[in-house]
Design a protein around this motif. Structure first.
Motif, mmCIF file in Angstrom:
data_model
loop_
_atom_site.group_PDB
_atom_site.id
_atom_site.type_symbol
_atom_site.label_atom_id
_atom_site.label_comp_id
_atom_site.label_asym_id
_atom_site.label_seq_id
_atom_site.Cartn_x
_atom_site.Cartn_y
_atom_site.Cartn_z
ATOM 1 N N ILE A 1 -63.482 20.412 -13.247
ATOM 2 C CA ILE A 1 -63.481 18.951 -13.207
ATOM 3 C C ILE A 1 -62.938 18.443 -14.542
ATOM 4 N N PRO A 2 -61.748 17.845 -14.550
ATOM 5 C CA PRO A 2 -61.235 17.259 -15.787
ATOM 6 C C PRO A 2 -61.965 15.955 -16.088
ATOM 7 N N LEU A 3 -62.249 15.723 -17.355
ATOM 8 C CA LEU A 3 -62.971 14.538 -17.781
ATOM 9 C C LEU A 3 -62.079 13.635 -18.618
ATOM 10 N N VAL A 4 -62.116 12.347 -18.311
ATOM 11 C CA VAL A 4 -61.439 11.332 -19.112
ATOM 12 C C VAL A 4 -62.511 10.544 -19.844
ATOM 13 N N ASN A 5 -62.432 10.525 -21.156
ATOM 14 C CA ASN A 5 -63.381 9.759 -21.955
ATOM 15 C C ASN A 5 -62.941 8.300 -21.992
ATOM 16 N N MET A 6 -63.889 7.389 -21.821
ATOM 17 C CA MET A 6 -63.570 5.973 -21.714
ATOM 18 C C MET A 6 -62.589 5.515 -22.792
ATOM 19 N N GLY A 7 -61.519 4.898 -22.359
ATOM 20 C CA GLY A 7 -60.506 4.369 -23.259
ATOM 21 C C GLY A 7 -59.339 5.293 -23.472
ATOM 22 N N ASP A 8 -59.512 6.588 -23.224
ATOM 23 C CA ASP A 8 -58.404 7.520 -23.415
ATOM 24 C C ASP A 8 -57.281 7.244 -22.433
ATOM 25 N N GLU A 9 -57.632 6.705 -21.273
ATOM 26 C CA GLU A 9 -56.623 6.439 -20.246
ATOM 27 C C GLU A 9 -55.686 5.293 -20.616
ATOM 28 N N ILE A 10 -56.049 4.531 -21.658
ATOM 29 C CA ILE A 10 -55.158 3.463 -22.136
ATOM 30 C C ILE A 10 -54.848 3.628 -23.619
ATOM 31 N N GLY A 11 -55.177 4.778 -24.188
ATOM 32 C CA GLY A 11 -54.809 5.070 -25.570
ATOM 33 C C GLY A 11 -55.578 4.284 -26.616
ATOM 34 N N MET A 12 -56.866 4.047 -26.386
ATOM 35 C CA MET A 12 -57.654 3.325 -27.387
ATOM 36 C C MET A 12 -57.825 4.177 -28.642
ATOM 37 N N CYS A 13 -57.632 3.527 -29.788
ATOM 38 C CA CYS A 13 -57.688 4.230 -31.070
ATOM 39 C C CYS A 13 -59.071 4.090 -31.706
ATOM 40 N N ASN A 14 -59.209 4.659 -32.892
ATOM 41 C CA ASN A 14 -60.481 4.626 -33.612
ATOM 42 C C ASN A 14 -60.992 3.198 -33.790
ATOM 43 N N ASP A 15 -62.304 3.068 -33.730
ATOM 44 C CA ASP A 15 -62.965 1.788 -33.990
ATOM 45 C C ASP A 15 -63.593 1.852 -35.380
ATOM 46 N N TRP A 16 -62.814 1.474 -36.394
ATOM 47 C CA TRP A 16 -63.297 1.574 -37.766
ATOM 48 C C TRP A 16 -64.370 0.539 -38.077
ATOM 49 N N SER A 17 -64.553 -0.426 -37.189
ATOM 50 C CA SER A 17 -65.593 -1.431 -37.411
ATOM 51 C C SER A 17 -66.994 -0.869 -37.177
ATOM 52 N N TYR A 18 -67.090 0.383 -36.718
ATOM 53 C CA TYR A 18 -68.418 0.963 -36.511
ATOM 54 C C TYR A 18 -69.263 0.860 -37.778
ATOM 55 N N ALA A 19 -68.610 0.934 -38.944
ATOM 56 C CA ALA A 19 -69.328 0.938 -40.223
ATOM 57 C C ALA A 19 -69.975 -0.410 -40.530
ATOM 58 N N ASP A 20 -69.584 -1.457 -39.793
ATOM 59 C CA ASP A 20 -70.183 -2.773 -40.011
ATOM 60 C C ASP A 20 -71.521 -2.918 -39.300
ATOM 61 N N ASP A 21 -71.837 -1.986 -38.406
ATOM 62 C CA ASP A 21 -73.099 -2.020 -37.671
ATOM 63 C C ASP A 21 -74.108 -1.149 -38.405
ATOM 64 N N PRO A 22 -75.170 -1.738 -38.959
ATOM 65 C CA PRO A 22 -76.121 -0.922 -39.730
ATOM 66 C C PRO A 22 -76.760 0.197 -38.929
ATOM 67 N N ASP A 23 -76.816 0.056 -37.585
ATOM 68 C CA ASP A 23 -77.395 1.118 -36.763
ATOM 69 C C ASP A 23 -76.450 2.316 -36.611
ATOM 70 N N HIS A 24 -75.167 2.098 -36.900
ATOM 71 C CA HIS A 24 -74.175 3.148 -36.694
ATOM 72 C C HIS A 24 -73.482 3.594 -37.976
ATOM 73 N N ALA A 25 -73.642 2.857 -39.050
ATOM 74 C CA ALA A 25 -72.825 3.062 -40.243
ATOM 75 C C ALA A 25 -72.915 4.476 -40.805
ATOM 76 N N GLU A 26 -74.066 5.133 -40.655
ATOM 77 C CA GLU A 26 -74.232 6.459 -41.252
ATOM 78 C C GLU A 26 -73.753 7.577 -40.333
ATOM 79 N N ASP A 27 -73.281 7.244 -39.160
ATOM 80 C CA ASP A 27 -72.868 8.251 -38.179
ATOM 81 C C ASP A 27 -71.449 7.932 -37.719
ATOM 82 N N ASN A 28 -70.462 8.625 -38.305
ATOM 83 C CA ASN A 28 -69.074 8.255 -38.002
ATOM 84 C C ASN A 28 -68.594 8.718 -36.631
#
Length: 636
Positions: A490-517
């Motif tokens: 079963i091939p898996l497509v990760n959400m957004g890969d089907e339209i070429g979504m790039c890195n979300d560098w804004s993750y670091a602005d969320d204090p709940d996510h900032a320490e986990d890249n």
């Protein structure tokens, strides 16, 4: 050991009115005994354990809905339902893809447009408040994270997906619970029965002995494998984070509790139960406490027992382990065909990225060749990118077989995909560098690791080669999808890969996510970008349109059924990866140029004239390959 007569007499509950249920119970009970005797046969009340299991099964069967029982019957007569070429997986976080569970049915049309028939909703059982490892610190296995909905909403989603021919996949974190789980809170309150659900120690004597051979999963923010819990006045085993307490599977009560949860999820309409962190479930002093033989016995027992209640539901082992350990999760030896039906082919994923970085398919070919064939009743999940970091699972043996130094090659890959290697096209980030071992895992979206983020920036900045860089990145993205689509399973497509979504560098602005890249590659779905999937002049349109075409082509190519033998062939050209799919359904030879240079592939002896199913072009003797081109060849 019980006799055959006991299998018949003792395993049929008095209140079981369903003959099919009773027949399954009788047929599978020998496997239950075979697996549980070595695990728990020495316990004083082993017969009582067996009685408890029969009660669990009878209760779960009585609660199973008529609709799901009908699904059981359909899948029993189509046991290859998950191996067929029309299976395509899509993986997403509910909130980041749709908002809430009640919103999700409105996105089913999008999934069907892509061709998805398998939907993995990332962990949505109720997690602890605060840091929760992306939902993998579960506080309640029988409720849904209130931020996305309720159990009734989940049941309605399962129904809606089934109506559209889509199977539902859900996580069950079985190695550990959150410290806020009811079992842990009862242990903290002083209940010895629940303290026995976890591994804990009064001082550092035993933990220090264990630590001598234990790796660290999160050396940056959760070093070590034990946490001091003042309320218990004890050290608790915490492989992952201090708030994730490892369960003790030497206690049969833990085994039974998890079986009940598996049956509960199956009765909600979950088609695939993804068993998270299974490799860690059994501990043995002097080892790395992964992939122990008892883990496989537990999985085989769960499979036998859950099939009695819900044969329409299958098990997926989340075991991201080295090549020599990986195949075991699909069953080997006496357990062949009796363990999990699905497992992640992380080795393929890692060596695909290696091939692109090296512009060389030799390690990829050699590693795939060294992997044993899997039981015909199982299948791989093939993928280029998912929610987690990439750990470079390249062993000394596999690297040495092609003249590479494994440590140096893993270092090269970390440098390349973090963008630090000269000439790298990738934009990623190092995750959890371990100075002691030199390990450096990588975070980053498929598109960014494949070069699209850097290429788009170059084009926007007026680089005269910008358009060529975008073309090359799109070609690499499609090459990866070609190979996961044709490998088998079963091939898996990760959400957004089907339209070429790039890195979300804004993750670091969320204090709940900032320490986990890792949140770098877990963006929210950009539905504005998704609208452009129908515009072939855009990157989104180019990727989506071609991927959808390949998915449809795969569905129409029976030679790619998961039961077909998968064999990597030496191509005679280090730039070309050649993969033969061979079965009674016929043969397809997949050839991929993993380099940015045009090349050719000489067909094997006896192949003569071929047609490329992708382009409808014919060739004889040899096939030309453009940079990053993939051909699916069938003999004429």
């Amino acid at each position: 050991m019980s006799t055959p007569a006991e299998h018949t007499v003792r395993t049929r509950p008095a209140d079981a009115r369903d003959a099919a249920f009773a027949a399954r119970l009788d047929a599978l009970w020998p496997d239950v005994l075979r697996t549980l005797q070595p695990l728990y046969g020495d316990h004083a009340d082993f017969p009582g354990l067996l009685d408890r299991l029969r009660t669990v099964l009878a209760t779960a069967h009585a609660e199973r809905s008529p609709r799901l029982r009908a699904l059981d019957e359909r899948r029993l007569v189509t046991p290859d339902w998950f191996q067929r070429t029309d299976m395509l997986g899509y993986v997403c976080y509910t909130d980041r893809f749709a908002g809430t569970l009640s919103d999700l049915p409105g996105r089913i049309e999008y999934l069907r447009e892509l061709g998805a028939s398998y939907l993995h909703l990332m962990p949505l059982l109720t997690p602890r408040q605060g840091p929760n490892d992306g939902g993998y610190a579960v506080a309640d296995y029988r409720s849904v994270d209130p931020r996305v909905g309720t159990v009734d909403d989940l049941r309605a989603v399962a129904d809606a997906l089934h109506e559209d021919g889509i199977s539902l996949v859900l996580d069950l974190v079985c190695n550990h619970t959150a410290r806020e789980h009811e079992w842990a809170t009862k242990a903290i309150a002083g209940d010895p029965a629940y303290l026995a659900y976890y591994r804990s120690y009064p001082d550092r004597t035993e933990p220090d002995r264990w630590e001598r051979t234990l790796p660290e999963v999160f050396p940056d923010f959760a070093p070590g494998n034990f946490t001091w819990v003042p309320e218990l006045d004890r050290w608790v085993w915490t492989t992952f984070n201090d708030y994730q307490w490892d369960l003790d599977y030497t206690n049969p009560d833990v085994f039974v509790e998890m079986l009940e949860v598996i049956c509960y999820l199956a009765n909600l309409g979950v088609d695939v139960v993804r068993l998270d962190a299974v490799a860690f479930m059994w501990k043995r002093m002097g080892t790395n406490c992964q992939n122990q033989p008892e883990v496989h016995l537990i999985l085989q027992a769960w499979r036998a027992l859950s099939r009695v209640v819900a044969p329409a539901t299958i098990l997926l082992a989340e075991a991201i382990v080295s090549p020599e350990d990986l195949v075991g999760y699909l069953g080997q030896g006496e357990g062949a065909g009796k363990e999990c039906e699905l497992a992640y082919h992380n080795v393929l994923m890692v060596t695909l990225w290696s091939a692109l970085a090296e512009q060389n398919a030799v390690l990829l070919t050699s590693t795939v060749q060294a992997m044993p064939q899997i039981p015909p009743s199982s299948a791989w999940l093939t993928y280029a990118r998912l929610h987690d970091d990439i750990g470079w699972a390249i062993t000394d043996e596999n690297a040495g077989a092609v003249g590479l130094d494994a440590f140096a090659h893993r270092s090269f890959l970390s440098d390349f995909y973090s963008g630090g290697f000269p000439g790298s096209f990738a934009r990623g980030a190092v995750f959890q560098e371990n100075p002691r071992t030199g390990d450096r895992r990588i975070s980053g979206s498929l598109a960014s690791l494949a070069g699209l983020e850097a290429a788009l920036e170059a084009r926007a900045g007026g680089d005269p080669q910008g358009e060529e860089l975008v073309d090359a990145a799109v070609a690499r993205i499609l090459l990866l999808h070609h190979l996961i689509l044709t490998f088998g399973g079963i091939p898996l497509v990760n959400m957004g890969d089907e339209i070429g979504m790039c890195n979300d560098w804004s993750y670091a602005d969320d204090p709940d996510h900032a320490e986990d890249n890792r949140w770098l590659h877990r963006p929210r779905m950009d539905w504005d970008d998704a609208v452009r999937r129908h515009d072939p002049s855009t990157v989104e349109g180019r990727i989506f349109t071609e991927l959808r075409r390949l998915v449809a082509l795969r569905a129409a190519t029976p030679q790619l059924h998961a039961q077909a033998r998968t064999e990597a062939l030496w191509s005679g050209n280090p730039r070309v990866f050649a993969l033969l799919r061979d079965s009674a359904r016929g043969q397809v030879l997949v050839v991929a140029n993993v380099s940015p240079h045009p090349t050719t592939y000489d067909l094997p002896d006896g192949w003569g004239s071929v047609i490329d199913l992708v382009s409808d072009e014919r060739a004889e003797g040899s096939a030309g390959l453009r940079p990053y081109q993939v051909r699916w060849l069938r003999r004429l």
